[in-house]
Design a protein around this motif. Structure first.
Motif, PDB file in Angstrom:
ATOM      1  N   GLN A  80       0.790  -1.229   0.000  1.00 35.36           N
ATOM      2  CA  GLN A  80       0.000   0.000   0.000  1.00 35.36           C
ATOM      3  C   GLN A  80       0.823   1.280   0.000  1.00 35.36           C
ATOM      4  OE1 GLN A  80      -3.053  -0.096   3.052  1.00 35.36           O
ATOM      5  NE2 GLN A  80      -3.732  -2.153   2.466  1.00 35.36           N
ATOM      6  N   GLY A  81       2.087   1.205   0.323  1.00 33.63           N
ATOM      7  CA  GLY A  81       2.924   2.402   0.260  1.00 33.63           C
ATOM      8  C   GLY A  81       2.500   3.473   1.251  1.00 33.63           C
ATOM      9  N   GLU A  82       1.725   4.437   0.807  1.00 34.19           N
ATOM     10  CA  GLU A  82       1.327   5.564   1.654  1.00 34.19           C
ATOM     11  C   GLU A  82       0.169   5.225   2.585  1.00 34.19           C
ATOM     12  OE1 GLU A  82       0.548   9.020  -0.653  1.00 34.19           O
ATOM     13  OE2 GLU A  82       2.374   8.859  -1.833  1.00 34.19           O
ATOM     14  N   GLY A  83      -0.344   4.010   2.490  1.00 35.47           N
ATOM     15  CA  GLY A  83      -1.418   3.611   3.394  1.00 35.47           C
ATOM     16  C   GLY A  83      -2.764   4.181   2.996  1.00 35.47           C
ATOM     17  N   GLN A  84      -3.693   4.160   3.943  1.00 33.71           N
ATOM     18  CA  GLN A  84      -5.056   4.610   3.675  1.00 33.71           C
ATOM     19  C   GLN A  84      -5.097   6.102   3.395  1.00 33.71           C
ATOM     20  OE1 GLN A  84      -8.606   3.205   5.977  1.00 33.71           O
ATOM     21  NE2 GLN A  84      -8.688   5.299   6.699  1.00 33.71           N
ATOM     22  N   PRO A  85      -5.804   6.537   2.345  1.00 31.84           N
ATOM     23  CA  PRO A  85      -5.964   7.974   2.090  1.00 31.84           C
ATOM     24  C   PRO A  85      -6.714   8.639   3.243  1.00 31.84           C
ATOM     25  CG  PRO A  85      -6.576   6.681   0.151  1.00 31.84           C
ATOM     26  CD  PRO A  85      -6.422   5.717   1.277  1.00 31.84           C
ATOM     27  N   ILE A  86      -6.235   9.791   3.667  1.00 33.79           N
ATOM     28  CA  ILE A  86      -6.836  10.516   4.789  1.00 33.79           C
ATOM     29  C   ILE A  86      -7.650  11.693   4.267  1.00 33.79           C
ATOM     30  CG2 ILE A  86      -6.396  11.703   6.968  1.00 33.79           C
ATOM     31  CD1 ILE A  86      -5.527   8.772   6.931  1.00 33.79           C
ATOM     32  N   ARG A  87      -8.860  11.880   4.813  1.00 35.71           N
ATOM     33  CA  ARG A  87      -9.713  12.986   4.397  1.00 35.71           C
ATOM     34  C   ARG A  87      -9.036  14.323   4.663  1.00 35.71           C
ATOM     35  NH1 ARG A  87     -15.417  12.376   7.340  1.00 35.71           N
ATOM     36  NH2 ARG A  87     -15.550  14.513   6.505  1.00 35.71           N
ATOM     37  N   GLU A  88      -8.964  15.158   3.638  1.00 41.42           N
ATOM     38  CA  GLU A  88      -8.355  16.477   3.809  1.00 41.42           C
ATOM     39  C   GLU A  88      -9.244  17.410   4.614  1.00 41.42           C
ATOM     40  OE1 GLU A  88      -7.236  18.042   0.064  1.00 41.42           O
ATOM     41  OE2 GLU A  88      -5.762  16.478  -0.371  1.00 41.42           O
ATOM     42  N   ASP A  89     -10.579  17.147   4.609  1.00 42.55           N
ATOM     43  CA  ASP A  89     -11.492  17.998   5.363  1.00 42.55           C
ATOM     44  C   ASP A  89     -11.748  17.444   6.759  1.00 42.55           C
ATOM     45  OD1 ASP A  89     -12.843  15.745   4.527  1.00 42.55           O
ATOM     46  OD2 ASP A  89     -14.744  16.785   4.166  1.00 42.55           O
ATOM     47  N   GLY A  90     -11.015  16.402   7.140  1.00 43.96           N
ATOM     48  CA  GLY A  90     -11.180  15.811   8.462  1.00 43.96           C
ATOM     49  C   GLY A  90     -10.372  16.561   9.512  1.00 43.96           C
ATOM     50  N   PRO A  91     -10.347  16.032  10.738  1.00 47.84           N
ATOM     51  CA  PRO A  91      -9.541  16.650  11.789  1.00 47.84           C
ATOM     52  C   PRO A  91      -8.085  16.794  11.358  1.00 47.84           C
ATOM     53  CG  PRO A  91     -11.013  14.996  12.718  1.00 47.84           C
ATOM     54  CD  PRO A  91     -11.123  14.873  11.230  1.00 47.84           C
ATOM     55  N   GLU A  92      -7.505  17.956  11.620  1.00 48.23           N
ATOM     56  CA  GLU A  92      -6.181  18.271  11.111  1.00 48.23           C
ATOM     57  C   GLU A  92      -5.127  17.273  11.575  1.00 48.23           C
ATOM     58  OE1 GLU A  92      -8.185  20.264  12.712  1.00 48.23           O
ATOM     59  OE2 GLU A  92      -8.793  21.777  11.232  1.00 48.23           O
ATOM     60  N   GLY A  93      -5.265  16.789  12.803  1.00 52.67           N
ATOM     61  CA  GLY A  93      -4.260  15.888  13.361  1.00 52.67           C
ATOM     62  C   GLY A  93      -4.154  14.569  12.627  1.00 52.67           C
ATOM     63  N   HIS A  94      -5.208  14.157  11.948  1.00 53.58           N
ATOM     64  CA  HIS A  94      -5.196  12.874  11.253  1.00 53.58           C
ATOM     65  C   HIS A  94      -4.175  12.842  10.128  1.00 53.58           C
ATOM     66  CE1 HIS A  94      -9.377  11.257  12.620  1.00 53.58           C
ATOM     67  NE2 HIS A  94      -8.705  11.830  13.602  1.00 53.58           N
ATOM     68  N   MET A 150     -18.451  18.659  13.170  1.00 52.26           N
ATOM     69  CA  MET A 150     -18.144  17.704  12.115  1.00 52.26           C
ATOM     70  C   MET A 150     -18.856  16.408  12.444  1.00 52.26           C
ATOM     71  SD  MET A 150     -14.432  16.476  10.675  1.00 52.26           S
ATOM     72  CE  MET A 150     -14.326  15.393   9.266  1.00 52.26           C
ATOM     73  N   ALA A 151     -19.294  15.695  11.440  1.00 55.07           N
ATOM     74  CA  ALA A 151     -19.946  14.398  11.633  1.00 55.07           C
ATOM     75  C   ALA A 151     -19.093  13.327  10.947  1.00 55.07           C
ATOM     76  CB  ALA A 151     -21.358  14.416  11.045  1.00 55.07           C
ATOM     77  N   PRO A 152     -19.134  12.080  11.456  1.00 53.39           N
ATOM     78  CA  PRO A 152     -19.899  11.535  12.576  1.00 53.39           C
ATOM     79  C   PRO A 152     -19.514  12.148  13.920  1.00 53.39           C
ATOM     80  CG  PRO A 152     -19.089   9.764  11.166  1.00 53.39           C
ATOM     81  CD  PRO A 152     -18.373  11.020  10.765  1.00 53.39           C
ATOM     82  N   LEU A 153     -20.245  11.723  14.941  1.00 54.29           N
ATOM     83  CA  LEU A 153     -20.203  12.369  16.245  1.00 54.29           C
ATOM     84  C   LEU A 153     -18.807  12.406  16.858  1.00 54.29           C
ATOM     85  CD1 LEU A 153     -22.067  13.696  18.352  1.00 54.29           C
ATOM     86  CD2 LEU A 153     -22.398  11.424  19.363  1.00 54.29           C
ATOM     87  N   HIS A 154     -18.005  11.342  16.665  1.00 56.96           N
ATOM     88  CA  HIS A 154     -16.681  11.326  17.305  1.00 56.96           C
ATOM     89  C   HIS A 154     -15.792  12.449  16.769  1.00 56.96           C
ATOM     90  CE1 HIS A 154     -16.458   8.430  13.865  1.00 56.96           C
ATOM     91  NE2 HIS A 154     -15.324   9.057  13.622  1.00 56.96           N
ATOM     92  N   HIS A 155     -15.983  12.841  15.512  1.00 55.16           N
ATOM     93  CA  HIS A 155     -15.197  13.950  14.962  1.00 55.16           C
ATOM     94  C   HIS A 155     -15.627  15.289  15.568  1.00 55.16           C
ATOM     95  CE1 HIS A 155     -13.018  11.443  12.323  1.00 55.16           C
ATOM     96  NE2 HIS A 155     -13.937  11.279  11.395  1.00 55.16           N
ATOM     97  N   HIS A 156     -16.882  15.403  15.969  1.00 48.27           N
ATOM     98  CA  HIS A 156     -17.365  16.611  16.626  1.00 48.27           C
ATOM     99  C   HIS A 156     -16.571  16.870  17.907  1.00 48.27           C
ATOM    100  CE1 HIS A 156     -20.128  19.527  18.455  1.00 48.27           C
ATOM    101  NE2 HIS A 156     -20.181  18.744  19.520  1.00 48.27           N
ATOM    102  N   PHE A 157     -16.368  15.800  18.665  1.00 48.03           N
ATOM    103  CA  PHE A 157     -15.630  15.957  19.921  1.00 48.03           C
ATOM    104  C   PHE A 157     -14.140  16.175  19.662  1.00 48.03           C
ATOM    105  CE2 PHE A 157     -19.454  13.631  21.338  1.00 48.03           C
ATOM    106  CZ  PHE A 157     -19.881  14.534  22.301  1.00 48.03           C
ATOM    107  N   ALA A 206      -9.080  14.727  23.470  1.00 42.87           N
ATOM    108  CA  ALA A 206      -8.028  13.824  23.014  1.00 42.87           C
ATOM    109  C   ALA A 206      -8.648  12.542  22.460  1.00 42.87           C
ATOM    110  CB  ALA A 206      -7.076  13.500  24.161  1.00 42.87           C
ATOM    111  N   GLU A 207      -7.998  11.961  21.461  1.00 40.11           N
ATOM    112  CA  GLU A 207      -8.549  10.752  20.835  1.00 40.11           C
ATOM    113  C   GLU A 207      -8.785   9.624  21.835  1.00 40.11           C
ATOM    114  OE1 GLU A 207      -7.284   7.523  17.385  1.00 40.11           O
ATOM    115  OE2 GLU A 207      -6.713   9.631  17.161  1.00 40.11           O
ATOM    116  N   PRO A 208      -7.831   9.306  22.729  1.00 42.90           N
ATOM    117  CA  PRO A 208      -8.093   8.225  23.692  1.00 42.90           C
ATOM    118  C   PRO A 208      -9.282   8.520  24.601  1.00 42.90           C
ATOM    119  CG  PRO A 208      -5.750   8.716  23.595  1.00 42.90           C
ATOM    120  CD  PRO A 208      -6.449   9.801  22.833  1.00 42.90           C
ATOM    121  N   THR A 209      -9.495   9.788  24.926  1.00 44.00           N
ATOM    122  CA  THR A 209     -10.634  10.165  25.771  1.00 44.00           C
ATOM    123  C   THR A 209     -11.948   9.857  25.064  1.00 44.00           C
ATOM    124  OG1 THR A 209      -9.355  11.952  26.797  1.00 44.00           O
ATOM    125  CG2 THR A 209     -11.756  12.063  27.002  1.00 44.00           C
ATOM    126  N   ILE A 210     -12.029  10.234  23.799  1.00 48.08           N
ATOM    127  CA  ILE A 210     -13.250   9.958  23.021  1.00 48.08           C
ATOM    128  C   ILE A 210     -13.492   8.464  22.921  1.00 48.08           C
ATOM    129  CG2 ILE A 210     -14.351  10.208  20.757  1.00 48.08           C
ATOM    130  CD1 ILE A 210     -12.580  12.708  20.334  1.00 48.08           C
TER     131      ILE A 210
END
Length: 362
Positions: A52-66, A323-330, A336-340
């Motif tokens: 896969q090389g670069e792995g899974q494509p990440i949403r550009e409009d998603g959370p910046e940290g991803h 942002m939806a789904p709900l976990h992205h809203h938080f 923090a991701e582990p908290t969610i």
């Protein structure tokens, strides 16, 4: 397989009587799936990385940290889950049981749809993948085939009926409408798990919790004594699905080892669509479709958040959630991701307890 080969020999070898018991075979299914996951996991992950090389494509409009933390992580880890579930189920289940094969049909069929979706995302280097309409049509076809099969296997008094929680003797005959209803349960459950799979470990643990619950439900409704005692609707043969659910639990535990934050691999649609479909098909067989909505309430919340977000934006031009789904809203709120993830796990456990309470509150 072991059941079919060894139980006939139990008259000569007393120890083989163990294979008559669902509890023993379910325990064997958990351990087998877990061992398969631990053995094959590192090899499959290495192979996926090399391809896969670069792995899974990440949403550009998603959370910046991803874009920083998840870039390069391989996807299609659902392969590991599917292998562990399938091998473990074939090894420990009664292979003359049609319910087992119908659930495997949905699991494998939805997994193939997810595979094509993941493959297109990787080769085209975008997050769109398989067109939504094509994906939905394929899911409906597989769901319809499985539903027809289940209807043929079910007693005539229950084939097209819906059991209502909290009412011990209430069965609603949906007649022809049972087909689209059952398809909706399978397809809805599949896509709900898919929407929830957005953070490391977020989806796999609620799936595992739901699998534990439905292992118990399948065991109870498939046993005439327990079903009568708890005033549940007895579904002959459905108890064998406890073995499949146990395999799902073991495969989920094994996958969590590699998917725990920070994830070494993502399950992708290959995993999320197949596991969601599996839960939906088991709910249809055991006549606990409405209870699935409670036990899998976290998946429902995630799906509803998307529906509300889209509807609100189209009707008013405003977003209800950041942002939806709900976990992205938080995530957008700064959690923090582990908290969610852990808090969502807690919610899943609470909803599972509520769902299981319906077995007694009648």
């Amino acid at each position: 397989m072991l059941f079919n080969f060894l139980v006939p020999l139990s008259d000569d070898f007393f120890v083989f009587n163990l294979f008559r018991y669902l509890t023993f075979r379910s325990g064997g299914a958990v351990i087998t799936a877990l061992v398969i996951s631990f053995i094959l996991g590192p090899r499959i992950i290495s192979w996926l990385k090399s391809k896969q090389g670069e792995g899974q494509p990440i949403r550009e409009d998603g959370p910046e940290g991803h874009l920083l933390t998840k870039k390069g992580t391989p996807t299609m880890g659902g392969f590991l889950i599917l292998i562990a579930i399938t091998v473990s189920t074939l090894l420990w289940a009664d292979l003359t049981n049609g319910y087992v094969w119908s659930v495997l049909l949905v699991t494998g069929g939805f997994g193939m749809i997810g595979f094509v979706d993941d493959y297109l995302k990787l080769t085209q280097r975008n997050t769109k993948g398989l067109p939504g309409r094509v994906k939905l049509i394929a899911q409906i076809i597989i769901g319809a085939a499985a539903t027809f099969w289940v209807m043929q296997l079910s007693p005539d008094t229950m084939a097209t009926h819906l059991a209502v929680p909290f009412f011990k003797s209430l069965l609603i005959n949906l007649t022809w409408f049972f087909l689209p209803f059952a398809i909706l349960v399978m397809v809805g459950s599949s896509n709900a798990v898919n929407l929830t799979d957005g953070l490391d470990g977020l989806a796999i643990v609620p799936v595992m919790i739901a699998a534990v619950c439905f292992a118990l439900i399948a065991y109870l409704v498939g046993n005439s004594v327990f079903a009568e005692y708890l005033q549940l609707h007895f579904v002959p043969g459905s108890g064998e699905l406890a073995v499949f659910c146990a395999a799902l639990v073991g495969a989920s535990l094994g996958f969590l080892w590699f998917n725990a934050p920070p994830a070494m691999v993502f399950m992708g649609d290959t995993g999320s669509l197949s596991m969601g479909g599996a839960l939906g098909s088991i709910a249809v067989v055991t006549k606990h479709e409405l209870v699935l909505a409670i036990i899998g309430g976290l998946f429902v919340l995630e799906t509803v958040s998307v529906i509300v977000q889209v509807a609100s934006f189209k009707l008013t031009g405003k977003r209800v959630f950041r942002m939806a789904p709900l976990h992205h809203h938080f995530e957008k709120k700064g959690w923090a991701e582990p908290t969610i993830v852990i808090r969502f796990w807690i919610i899943a456990m609470i909803l599972a307890i509520v769902g299981l309470a319906t077995l007694k509150l009648r």
